[in-house]
Enzyme design. Structure first.
Site, PDB file in Angstrom:
ATOM      1  N   MET A  23       0.836  -1.198   0.000  1.00  0.00           N
ATOM      2  CA  MET A  23       0.000   0.000   0.000  1.00  0.00           C
ATOM      3  C   MET A  23       0.867   1.242   0.000  1.00  0.00           C
ATOM      4  O   MET A  23       1.669   1.445   0.917  1.00  0.00           O
ATOM      5  CB  MET A  23      -0.911  -0.016   1.248  1.00  0.00           C
ATOM      6  CG  MET A  23      -1.901  -1.170   1.223  1.00  0.00           C
ATOM      7  SD  MET A  23      -2.984  -1.196   2.673  1.00  0.00           S
ATOM      8  CE  MET A  23      -4.080   0.167   2.300  1.00  0.00           C
ATOM      9  N   VAL A  27      -4.778   5.782  -4.253  1.00  0.00           N
ATOM     10  CA  VAL A  27      -6.106   5.182  -4.380  1.00  0.00           C
ATOM     11  C   VAL A  27      -6.055   3.792  -5.022  1.00  0.00           C
ATOM     12  O   VAL A  27      -6.863   2.918  -4.682  1.00  0.00           O
ATOM     13  CB  VAL A  27      -7.064   6.134  -5.151  1.00  0.00           C
ATOM     14  CG1 VAL A  27      -6.621   6.309  -6.597  1.00  0.00           C
ATOM     15  CG2 VAL A  27      -8.496   5.628  -5.083  1.00  0.00           C
ATOM     16  N   ASP A  28      -5.111   3.565  -5.920  1.00  0.00           N
ATOM     17  CA  ASP A  28      -5.073   2.264  -6.596  1.00  0.00           C
ATOM     18  C   ASP A  28      -4.777   1.127  -5.620  1.00  0.00           C
ATOM     19  O   ASP A  28      -5.458   0.099  -5.627  1.00  0.00           O
ATOM     20  CB  ASP A  28      -4.010   2.277  -7.706  1.00  0.00           C
ATOM     21  CG  ASP A  28      -4.277   3.364  -8.731  1.00  0.00           C
ATOM     22  OD1 ASP A  28      -3.300   3.917  -9.284  1.00  0.00           O
ATOM     23  OD2 ASP A  28      -5.464   3.676  -8.973  1.00  0.00           O
ATOM     24  N   SER A  29      -3.746   1.297  -4.792  1.00  0.00           N
ATOM     25  CA  SER A  29      -3.426   0.219  -3.849  1.00  0.00           C
ATOM     26  C   SER A  29      -4.471   0.146  -2.742  1.00  0.00           C
ATOM     27  O   SER A  29      -4.702  -0.914  -2.162  1.00  0.00           O
ATOM     28  CB  SER A  29      -2.014   0.372  -3.281  1.00  0.00           C
ATOM     29  OG  SER A  29      -1.805   1.653  -2.726  1.00  0.00           O
ATOM     30  N   CYS A 118      12.603  -1.403  -8.906  1.00  0.00           N
ATOM     31  CA  CYS A 118      11.859  -1.507  -7.652  1.00  0.00           C
ATOM     32  C   CYS A 118      10.921  -2.704  -7.692  1.00  0.00           C
ATOM     33  O   CYS A 118      10.878  -3.501  -6.758  1.00  0.00           O
ATOM     34  CB  CYS A 118      11.062  -0.228  -7.401  1.00  0.00           C
ATOM     35  SG  CYS A 118      10.022  -0.318  -5.933  1.00  0.00           S
ATOM     36  N   CYS A 214       9.067   8.149  -7.508  1.00  0.00           N
ATOM     37  CA  CYS A 214       8.598   8.327  -6.129  1.00  0.00           C
ATOM     38  C   CYS A 214       9.633   8.945  -5.208  1.00  0.00           C
ATOM     39  O   CYS A 214       9.281   9.541  -4.205  1.00  0.00           O
ATOM     40  CB  CYS A 214       8.110   7.007  -5.553  1.00  0.00           C
ATOM     41  SG  CYS A 214       9.408   5.826  -5.150  1.00  0.00           S
TER      42      CYS A 214
END
Lengths: 381, 388
Positions: A23, A27-29, A118, A214
Site C-alpha cells: 500500500m 487510491v489504486d493500492s 523496484c 517516487c
C-alpha cells in the site's frame, strides 16, 4: 489454500495463506486492498519505507512517496477496510537496488528505469520473502495489469484501462512469482477504481497521483546532481565533431531526446544521438541520424508460458514476431525477435523504427498487444 | 490469525487497563472542575486527593515529598530536567570536566531529548556511556562536579530490564555535588519493593498506564523543599506546580491502580518473575543461536530482551501480532522507519543484532496456557523467519 474468484477467473489456481498488499497511500493500492478483503482472503497491508524523505528534498507536496501523509492515509484505509497495517523498512535494499542503479545509469550516459528495478527487486521479491515470516504467500499491488492462469501457466496481461496500463514495468516478474501475484484493479478503469473507493468511504478516493519517480522531488537531473558523485559539464558536438555548445552534466540527456538540449539556430530540430560518459561529449544530430535497424536486450526475462516453454526445449523456436514497447506510453512497434545462443534477444524493426535509448526497458508483447512476452534492458550499441 | 484476546507481552509499553480501574473510573467520568468552590468541584477535588493518597501509599512517601500529577511521565521528565535551568543563564566554563547536566546514554528519549535541548540552549552536559546496560558508579564519579546542576538516571531500563545501582550512584553523586538528582522511575512502579525516596533524590517520574491505569496521566514526585520553576503556568493547580485543570478520570485511575498493586506487590513481582523465567527457559531450549540481553538476575522481574540473529525483529513483531501475541522491537519509530535501539547499540550490539532483538515484558497474571501458547508462537515465528 484459497482461490481468488474475482480477479483470477481461472478455477483451480490457488493462493496460499495471507495476501500481503503493498500500500503506497494512493487510491489504486487502497482499492486493491479493498478487493482482496472483499474476496475473503486474510490480508495484511504493508507500506514500504524506501526513502527517508526528511533527508532528501522533503516537502509537503505530494510529489514524493514515503511522506508521513502517505502512511497515514494507508493506515486509515487499512483501518476502514479492517486489515492490519504495518510499515516495513526497505531503505537499504532500495538504496542498493534502485537509487544507486538510477544514479549509476545516468552517470553512464543511460536513462534508467527505477520503477522496473523496484518492482523486480523490492516489491515482488524482498517484500514477498519478508512476508513469508508471517505466513503470507501472495503479494497484491495496485498496478494496472492482469494475471491470468491456465493450464499452460500464468500470463501477464495489460490492464484493461490502456491509458493507465503499467504492464510495461512488470516484465521482470518471474513465472513462479507471477503465480502468486494479484493485480486486483487491473480489470478496472481508473474512474471505476475511484468510484469504488468513494463508495467504500476510503480517504484516498480523491487523492491525486504523482506522475514522477517516487523518490525524486524536483527534477531527476537535480537529484542525480545531489546524490551522484559530482557532476561535470562537457561539450555538445555534431556528428562531424563540430562543437555546437556546452552542457553542465550528461545526466541531463537521454538518447532520442529533443527538448532541452540548449543549442539553437539550426534548420532542423536536434536530437541526442549518443552520450559518452568518459569524454562527457553529447553528440546531436537530425532525427534520421537516430535510425537503427535493430537493438539488443542482453539478459531478457521471459514471462509468457509460450516463450518459456520454447526456450526450455533445445529444439524450441527461437524466433517470433512481437510488438516492442520501448518507453512507458509508447504505442509499440512491430519487431522480429531472435533469441541468440547466449540468451540475448535481437529485435529487428519489421516496419517503422523508433528511437532506441540504451538503459531503457524494451518490453515485448504478443501481436494482439495484450500479453507480455518478456523484456529487458536495451544494450548499448 | 489468533483466536481470542491477544496475549500482552509488551507491558513495559502499556500494562493494560485493570478491571478495577474500569469499574472505579466510572464515577469520575461525570466530575466537574476540582478547583471550583461548589459541591461539584469539591467532589472532584476529593477524588483527586484520594488518588494522591493512594499513590503516596504505594510509594511509601512521607510528608516530605509531594506528588504533582501531570499528563504523563514524559511531561514529568521534561519538567524535572528543564525547570532547574529555566530563567538561569548558561555559563561558559573552563576545563573539560565541568558539566552542568549529566545523564546516561541509555535513557528513554523523554529524558535524552530535554537534555539535548539544554545543550542547544548553551548548557553543557554529557550522557555517560553504559555499556553494561546500566550506568556504573565509575562512569559517574569522574564527571559530576560542583558545577553540575542536574544528574538524571533511570531506575531501570525499559528495553533490557537492567536496574541501575541507585544507592551507590546517588551516594557517589552526593559526595561530589549539590546537584538535583532526578530518577526516571517509570519502570519501577509495580515491579519493585524498593523505596526510592529513602535515597537522597530530589524527584522521580511515574506513569499510570504502566501499572494498569489510563494513558495520558503521570506524576512528578518531588521533595517538598525542592522548589522549581513550573513548566505550565496559568493556574494554581497542584500547589502552583503544574497549571491546568486536572485530568480527574486519569488521576482516579492512577490511584485505583496504585491501590491494587500495593495490596499485592510481592506476589505480583514473584509471578512476573516466574512467567519471564518460563519464557526464557523455553526459548533457550527450543531456539538455537539466541542471546539474552537482560541480566540473569537482579533486573526487572518482567523484562526479557532477546536477540535472534538472522531474523528481522520488525518482521517477528508482525508475525507475532498476527498470531495474537504482542511484543515490541524496542525501536523508536520516526516517520515510520525503525531506528536501531540506542540502548542496544549503546551496550555494544551491532546494528544487525539490534534489529534482530525483541523485548518481551510480561504481566503478573498470565495463565499457564497463555505462556505455553505465547512461547510456541515465538519459537515458530523465529524458525519461520530463519528458514527464508
Amino acid at each position: 489454500m484459497t482461490v481468488c474468484p474475482r480477479f483470477d477467473t481461472t478455477p483451480g489456481i490457488q493462493t496460499a495463506g495471507t495476501v500481503v498488499v503493498a500500500m503506497s497511500g494512493g487510491v489504486d493500492s487502497s482499492v486493491a486492498a479493498l478487493l482482496v478483503r472483499q474476496a475473503g482472503h486474510p490480508a495484511v497491508g504493508v507500506s514500504m519505507q524506501v526513502w527517508d524523505y526528511r533527508n532528501h528534498g522533503g516537502s509537503s507536496s505530494r510529489a514524493t512517496c514515503c511522506a508521513p501523509d502517505d502512511f497515514t492515509d494507508a493506515r486509515k484505509v487499512a483501518s476502514t477496510i479492517g486489515i492490519p497495517y504495518y510499515v516495513f523498512d526497505f531503505e537499504s535494499t532500495f538504496r542498493r537496488e534502485v537509487i544507486d542503479k538510477f544514479v549509476a545509469a545516468y552517470e553512464r550516459g543511460e536513462t534508467p528505469n527505477p520503477c522496473v528495478d523496484c518492482n523486480n527487486k523490492v516489491k515482488f521479491r524482498e517484500l514477498r520473502e519478508r512476508a513469508r515470516t508471517f505466513g503470507a504467500g501472495a503479494v497484491a499491488t495496485g498496478h494496472y495489469a492482469r494475471v491470468l492462469h491456465d493450464e499452460s501457466g500464468s500470463h501477464l496481461l495489460r490492464g484493461v484501462d490502456s491509458a493507465k496500463d503499467q504492464s510495461y514495468f512488470l516484465y521482470g516478474l518471474r513465472p513462479e512469482e507471477l503465480k502468486e501475484t494479484l493485480f486486483p484493479v487491473g480489470h478496472m478503469t481508473k474512474p471505476e477504481v475511484r468510484e469504488l473507493a468513494r463508495e467504500a468511504g476510503l480517504v484516498t478516493a480523491e487523492k491525486s497521483e504523482s506522475q514522477d519517480i517516487c523518490f525524486v522531488s524536483g527534477s531527476a537531473k537535480d537529484f542525480v546532481q545531489r546524490i551522484g558523485r559530482g557532476v561535470k559539464g562537457g561539450a555538445i558536438l555534431s556528428r562531424t565533431g563540430e562543437k555546437l555548445g556546452e552542457h553542465d552534466g550528461i545526466h541531463g540527456f537521454t538518447v532520442g531526446q529533443r527538448r532541452g538540449i540548449g543549442v539553437g539556430g539550426t534548420a532542423e530540430p536536434l536530437y541526442v544521438l549518443s552520450i559518452d560518459p568518459e569524454s562527457r561529449e553529447v553528440i546531436v544530430g537530425a532525427k534520421s541520424d537516430l535510425e537503427v535497424g535493430e537493438f539488443f536486450v542482453q539478459t531478457p526475462n521471459w514471462v509468457a508460458p509460450s516463450v518459456v516453454q520454447h526456450l526450455a526445449s533445445p529444439d524450441g523456436a527461437r524466433e517470433f514476431k512481437a510488438l516492442a514497447q520501448l518507453r512507458h506510453r509508447h504505442p509499440g512497434v512491430a519487431v522480429d525477435v531472435s533469441i541468440l545462443p547466449d540468451g540475448t534477444a535481437r529485435a529487428r524493426f519489421a516496419g517503422g523504427w523508433t528511437p532506441v535509448s540504451p538503459g531503457q526497458a524494451a518490453v515485448f508483447y504478443d501481436l494482439s498487444n495484450t500479453e507480455v512476452l518478456g523484456g529487458g534492458t536495451i544494450a548499448r550499441r | 490469525m489468533g483466536t481470542g484476546a491477544a496475549i500482552n507481552l509488551d507491558t513495559n509499553a502499556s500494562y493494560g487497563v485493570l478491571p478495577e480501574v474500569i469499574e472505579g473510573v466510572r464515577e469520575a467520568l461525570g466530575t466537574l472542575n476540582p478547583s471550583s468552590i461548589h459541591g461539584g468541584g469539591q467532589r472532584a477535588r476529593a477524588m483527586v486527593e484520594l488518588a494522591r493518597d493512594r499513590l503516596a501509599a504505594l510509594l511509601g512517601l512521607t510528608k516530605s515529598e509531594r506528588i504533582i500529577f501531570t499528563s504523563g511521565a514524559t511531561e514529568a521528565n521534561s519538567t524535572a530536567i528543564l525547570a532547574p535551568f529555566l530563567g538561569t543563564r548558561s555559563q561558559p566554563t573552563e576545563g573539560s570536566a565541568q558539566w552542568q547536566w549529566v545523564t546516561s546514554a541509555v535513557e528513554h528519549h523523554s529524558v535524552l531529548e530535554p537534555c539535548l535541548r539544554l545543550g542547544r540552549c548553551g548548557f553543557r552536559g554529557m550522557a555517560a556511556p553504559a555499556r553494561a546496560g546500566y550506568l556504573r558508579t565509575e562512569e559517574v564519579a569522574n564527571v559530576v562536579t560542583q558545577t553540575t546542576q542536574l544528574f538524571t538516571v533511570m531506575y531501570a531500563n525499559n528495553e533490557t530490564g537492567h536496574v541501575t545501582p541507585l544507592r551507590e550512584i546517588v551516594a557517589t553523586v552526593r559526595a561530589r555535588s549539590g546537584c538535583r538528582i532526578h530518577i526516571d522511575a517509570v519502570q519501577h512502579l509495580g515491579k519493585s519493593t524498593e523505596r526510592l525516596f529513602d535515597l537522597t533524590i530530589d524527584s522521580a517520574s511515574f506513569s499510570a498506564h504502566k501499572i494498569g491505569g489510563l494513558t495520558g496521566v503521570g506524576a512528578l514526585v518531588v521533595r517538598s523543599e525542592s522548589s522549581f520553576e513550573p513548566m505550565l503556568v496559568g493556574g494554581a493547580q497542584e500547589l502552583r506546580h503544574r497549571a491546568g485543570t486536572e485530568n480527574v478520570p486519569g488521576i482516579v485511575s492512577f490511584g485505583i491502580a496504585a491501590d491494587v498493586v500495593r495490596k499485592d506487590l510481592g506476589r505480583r513481582i514473584e509471578r512476573m518473575g516466574s512467567a519471564r523465567r518460563f519464557i526464557e527457559d523455553s526459548i533457550h531450549r527450543d531456539v538455537p543461536n539466541c542471546r539474552f540481553n537482560s541480566p540473569a538476575e537482579g533486573g526487572l522481574p518482567n523484562t526479557l530482551s532477546v536477540t535472534f540473529p538472522g531474523v528481522r525483529a520488525d518482521d517477528l513483531v508482525v508475525a507475532l501480532d498476527l498470531n495474537g501475541v504482542y511484543v515490541s522491537s524496542g525501536a523508536a519509530c520516526a516517520s515510520g522507519k525503525p531506528e536501531p535501539s540506542h540502548v542496544l547499540t549503546g551496550m555494544g550490539l551491532s546494528d544487525d543484532d539490534a534489529r534482530a532483538t525483541i523485548r518481551i515484558s510480561v504481566r503478573s497474571d498470565h495463565t499457564a496456557h497463555e505462556l505455553e501458547h505465547a512461547t510456541q508462537t515465538i519459537v515458530r515465528a523465529v524458525h519461520a523467519g530463519r528458514s527464508r
